[in-house]
Design a protein around this motif. Structure first.
Motif, short mmCIF file in Angstrom:
data_model
loop_
_atom_site.label_atom_id
_atom_site.label_comp_id
_atom_site.label_asym_id
_atom_site.label_seq_id
_atom_site.Cartn_x
_atom_site.Cartn_y
_atom_site.Cartn_z
N ILE A 157 20.30 28.11 26.71
CA ILE A 157 21.63 27.62 27.09
C ILE A 157 22.21 26.73 26.00
N LEU A 158 21.36 25.92 25.36
CA LEU A 158 21.83 25.01 24.32
C LEU A 158 22.41 25.74 23.11
N LYS A 159 22.05 27.02 22.94
CA LYS A 159 22.54 27.78 21.78
C LYS A 159 23.98 28.26 21.97
N ASN A 160 24.53 28.14 23.17
CA ASN A 160 25.89 28.59 23.43
C ASN A 160 26.87 27.72 22.66
N PRO A 161 27.68 28.29 21.75
CA PRO A 161 28.60 27.47 20.95
C PRO A 161 29.64 26.73 21.78
N LEU A 162 29.91 27.19 23.00
CA LEU A 162 30.86 26.48 23.85
C LEU A 162 30.37 25.09 24.24
N LEU A 163 29.07 24.85 24.07
CA LEU A 163 28.48 23.59 24.51
C LEU A 163 28.28 22.61 23.35
N GLU A 186 39.06 25.66 28.71
CA GLU A 186 38.08 26.65 28.27
C GLU A 186 37.06 26.98 29.36
N PHE A 187 36.82 26.06 30.28
CA PHE A 187 35.80 26.29 31.28
C PHE A 187 36.36 26.72 32.63
N SER A 188 37.61 27.11 32.67
CA SER A 188 38.21 27.61 33.90
C SER A 188 38.53 29.10 33.75
N ALA A 189 38.53 29.81 34.88
CA ALA A 189 38.94 31.21 34.85
C ALA A 189 40.44 31.32 34.59
N ASP A 190 41.19 30.37 35.14
CA ASP A 190 42.64 30.31 34.96
C ASP A 190 43.03 28.84 34.82
N PRO A 191 43.33 28.38 33.59
CA PRO A 191 43.62 26.96 33.39
C PRO A 191 44.74 26.43 34.27
N ALA A 192 45.64 27.28 34.71
CA ALA A 192 46.74 26.82 35.56
C ALA A 192 46.24 26.28 36.89
N ARG A 193 45.05 26.66 37.31
CA ARG A 193 44.53 26.19 38.59
C ARG A 193 44.06 24.73 38.51
N GLY A 246 30.04 29.54 39.29
CA GLY A 246 31.38 30.12 39.27
C GLY A 246 31.30 31.54 38.73
N GLU A 247 32.07 32.44 39.31
CA GLU A 247 32.02 33.86 38.90
C GLU A 247 32.25 34.03 37.42
N LYS A 248 33.17 33.24 36.85
CA LYS A 248 33.52 33.34 35.43
C LYS A 248 32.83 32.26 34.61
N SER A 249 31.77 31.69 35.14
CA SER A 249 31.05 30.65 34.43
C SER A 249 29.55 30.95 34.50
N PHE A 250 28.75 30.11 35.12
CA PHE A 250 27.30 30.34 35.14
C PHE A 250 26.88 31.47 36.06
N GLY A 251 27.65 31.75 37.09
CA GLY A 251 27.34 32.88 37.96
C GLY A 251 25.90 32.86 38.46
N ALA A 252 25.24 34.02 38.37
CA ALA A 252 23.87 34.16 38.87
C ALA A 252 22.85 33.40 38.04
N THR A 253 23.24 32.95 36.85
CA THR A 253 22.30 32.18 36.01
C THR A 253 21.87 30.89 36.70
N MET A 254 22.72 30.34 37.57
CA MET A 254 22.33 29.12 38.27
C MET A 254 21.06 29.33 39.09
N ALA A 255 20.96 30.46 39.76
CA ALA A 255 19.75 30.74 40.55
C ALA A 255 18.55 30.93 39.64
N GLU A 256 18.75 31.58 38.49
CA GLU A 256 17.65 31.75 37.53
C GLU A 256 17.12 30.40 37.07
N ILE A 257 18.03 29.49 36.77
CA ILE A 257 17.63 28.14 36.35
C ILE A 257 16.80 27.47 37.44
N MET A 258 17.29 27.51 38.65
CA MET A 258 16.65 26.74 39.71
C MET A 258 15.34 27.36 40.18
N ARG A 259 15.15 28.65 39.99
CA ARG A 259 13.87 29.25 40.38
C ARG A 259 12.73 28.74 39.51
N ALA A 260 13.08 28.15 38.36
CA ALA A 260 12.05 27.54 37.52
C ALA A 260 11.68 26.14 37.99
#
Length: 306
Positions: free
Chosen positions: A159-165, A193-200, A255-269
């Motif tokens: 996750i740390l390798k993601n340039p967005l971070l 940058e971290f929203s699906a639609d910045p207007a929201r 969030g569907e357009k953010s971490f999505g299913a990766t959150m469950a992967e993280i927490m299963r560890a």
């Protein structure tokens, strides 16, 4: 000390018009500044019933939870603190590792006479919540972690390798000078940058949070939250190395357009009973982008019997 306090009041007065909450908490909520051994934690408390704590993350404060708090207060006692250094909590020079901030939460609960809780968190709040649950597993009935990794847990190094971070390593005196007076510009980057639609993420919310992060010491505290990640990873890995895992039911929400299913992967560890959920049509800012779906997911999980 008096001079420092007066300076804080002056800065607060200068941004006060921007501090009107985008969606206020219900009037029955009271605001309480709770003094812990090292810091004062600004806390909102309302409702009655089983206690639930809501922890915010970076770029926001406890104010983000107003829609969810209003819903849960129908049948829960809802406690919503600002993390140390952020919002209207005091701004100490240190103590931003999440193990210490879990101690802040324990002190808040002690002051309110609360034992066991449900715990719901987002972003950096996830990291504090994880440490609190690790330190006090018998006090957390159910745990909800929303759209942010936990240092040292699961695929943290990838996750740390993601340039967005890149902001994880952004901080220090020169960086504070760069953003001084430009807090809104800096924070807009996250909200856009971290929203699906910045207007929201509406203008009222942006002005509100930019005003709070412009308070003396707030940006320093925000950068310090990230600077503590290395220590947080060491603390979490040391705990995991003992063979420990969280045993309470955990809802890992992305969030569907953010971490999505990766959150469950993280927490299963880091936990043995992990359920996966996704907030549709949302990026990272779940309470701005889809508060209805977020509220429904949290309420359904907290009401579970298993």
């Amino acid at each position: 000390m008096r001079k420092l306090f007066l300076g804080f009041l002056g800065a607060l007065a200068a941004v006060w018009p921007a501090l009107a909450q985008p969606q206020p908490f219900p009037p029955e909520f009271r605001m309480q500044d709770i003094q812990t051994p090292a810091v004062t934690i600004h806390t909102r408390v309302g409702g009655s019933g089983p206690p639930v704590v809501l922890l915010h993350g970076y770029g926001e404060t406890g104010d983000m939870w107003a829609p969810l708090a209003a819903d849960l207060a129908r049948d829960h006692r809802v406690i919503v603190p600002d993390l140390r250094g952020l919002g209207l909590s005091s701004k100490p020079p240190g103590g931003f590792d999440k193990k210490t901030q879990a101690g802040d939460l324990a002190a808040v609960l002690a002051a309110l006479g609360i034992g066991g809780i449900d715990l719901v968190a987002h972003d950096i709040g996830n990291m504090v919540a994880f440490q609190f649950a690790a330190q006090h597993p018998d006090r957390v009935r159910r745990l909800v972690l929303i759209d942010a990794p936990v240092p040292g847990v699961g695929p943290w190094e990838e996750i740390l390798k993601n340039p967005l971070l890149w902001h994880f390593g952004f901080g220090g005196p020169d960086m504070e000078r760069l953003v001084a007076g430009r807090e809104r510009i800096y924070l807009d980057r996250f909200w856009n940058e971290f929203s699906a639609d910045p207007a929201r993420f509406g203008e009222a919310a942006r002005a509100h949070y930019a005003g709070l992060y412009a308070l003396p010491g707030a940006m320093h505290s925000g950068f310090a939250q990230f600077a503590a990640f290395d220590q947080d990873a060491l603390d979490n890995r040391a705990w995991l190395a003992t063979g420990a895992r969280l045993g309470m039911p955990v809802l890992a929400v992305g969030g569907e357009k953010s971490f999505g299913a990766t959150m469950a992967e993280i927490m299963r560890a880091g936990a043995t009973d992990v359920r996966e959920a996704i907030v549709p049509a949302s990026g990272h800012w779940i309470m701005e982008e889809n508060p209805q779906a977020t509220t429904a997911l949290v309420r359904a999980f907290l009401g579970g019997r298993d």
